[in-house]
Design a protein around this motif. Structure first.
Motif, PDB file in Angstrom:
ATOM      1  N   PRO A 177       7.983  43.059  21.686  1.00 63.27           N
ATOM      2  CA  PRO A 177       6.766  42.256  21.898  1.00 63.27           C
ATOM      3  C   PRO A 177       6.528  41.188  20.843  1.00 63.27           C
ATOM      4  O   PRO A 177       6.008  40.104  21.158  1.00 63.27           O
ATOM      5  CB  PRO A 177       5.643  43.306  21.870  1.00 63.27           C
ATOM      6  CG  PRO A 177       6.304  44.565  22.359  1.00 63.27           C
ATOM      7  CD  PRO A 177       7.697  44.515  21.786  1.00 63.27           C
ATOM      8  N   HIS A 180       7.801  37.707  21.847  1.00 63.34           N
ATOM      9  CA  HIS A 180       7.290  37.039  23.048  1.00 63.34           C
ATOM     10  C   HIS A 180       6.502  35.774  22.726  1.00 63.34           C
ATOM     11  O   HIS A 180       6.619  34.763  23.433  1.00 63.34           O
ATOM     12  CB  HIS A 180       6.412  37.995  23.856  1.00 63.34           C
ATOM     13  CG  HIS A 180       7.179  39.117  24.486  1.00 63.34           C
ATOM     14  ND1 HIS A 180       6.599  40.024  25.341  1.00 63.34           N
ATOM     15  CD2 HIS A 180       8.481  39.493  24.379  1.00 63.34           C
ATOM     16  CE1 HIS A 180       7.503  40.902  25.741  1.00 63.34           C
ATOM     17  NE2 HIS A 180       8.655  40.606  25.159  1.00 63.34           N
ATOM     18  N   THR A 188      12.310  40.229  31.377  1.00 59.40           N
ATOM     19  CA  THR A 188      12.266  41.674  31.150  1.00 59.40           C
ATOM     20  C   THR A 188      13.333  42.419  31.942  1.00 59.40           C
ATOM     21  O   THR A 188      13.671  43.559  31.611  1.00 59.40           O
ATOM     22  CB  THR A 188      10.885  42.236  31.516  1.00 59.40           C
ATOM     23  OG1 THR A 188      10.586  41.891  32.872  1.00 59.40           O
ATOM     24  CG2 THR A 188       9.808  41.644  30.611  1.00 59.40           C
TER      25      THR A 188
END
Length: 204
Positions: A177, A180, A188
């Motif tokens: 994460p 991102h 994903t």
């Protein structure tokens, strides 16, 4: 390479056969999520591999599977005239085989020190420090008379932030994460062929 071109983490595979898998996995997870400084995490994990025979290490690494779509993506890039580079904090004991199998134009990684057929628990190379990936990206891109800002990068962890900030386009694939927020697109699905339509759209 790790968790991007291959569906495995080299250091974790080595740790498993060395009997220190749990200890190394904890450090890997912290480093990839940006909770532990990269070079410190690398050295601490490699120390735990001291005494592992090179033969056992190679046997474990030769079993690592390619990520689905890895061969197809590299072939696609080459068909479009791109140069490809694998800039990995992993080790030559694995990266050379993977790079050759995929036909990568450049493979840059670290090297595990070996003595009497066993790992010493030491590592050397151009990607042992924080932010080193950016320096390598600069060097390779300028060999072709371009800048990092003209490159496309694909990565999965905190150690890729430095190149994500520089690139023309950054793709977070199978990523932690923390990465991102620095990505232009997040994929994903664990299939590198999913990158192809993204590149096709860029080339239009």
């Amino acid at each position: 390479m790790d968790s991007t071109l291959i569906d495995a983490e080299t250091i974790d595979e080595l740790a498993a056969v060395a009997g220190v898998g749990h200890k190394v996995a904890i450090i890997t997870e912290m480093a990839m999520n940006g909770k532990l400084e990269y070079s410190h995490a690398l050295n601490e994990r490699v120390k735990l591999l001291e005494g592992l025979s090179v033969q056992k290490a190679r046997e474990a690494l030769d079993r690592m599977p390619f990520m689905p779509g890895a061969h197809e993506l590299v072939k696609f890039f080459k068909s479009r005239g791109y140069k490809t580079a694998m800039i990995s904090g992993g080790f030559t004991i694995a990266t050379e085989r993977i790079g050759n199998a995929l036909g990568m134009d450049h493979v840059v990684s670290n090297e595990l020190i070996i003595n009497n057929g066993c790992l010493t628990g030491e590592v050397t190379g151009p990607l042992t420090g924080h932010g080193n990936k950016e320096l390598v990206l600069e060097k390779i891109s300028r060999e072709y008379g371009i800048e990092p800002e003209e490159c496309i990068v694909i990565g999965d962890g905190a150690n890729d932030i430095c190149i994500f900030k520089r690139a023309r386009y950054a793709i977070a694939f199978n990523a932690k994460p923390i990465l991102h927020q620095y990505a232009d697109v997040v994929i994903t699905k664990k299939d590198l062929e999913a990158v192809i339509p993204v590149i096709e759209a860029l080339d239009v």
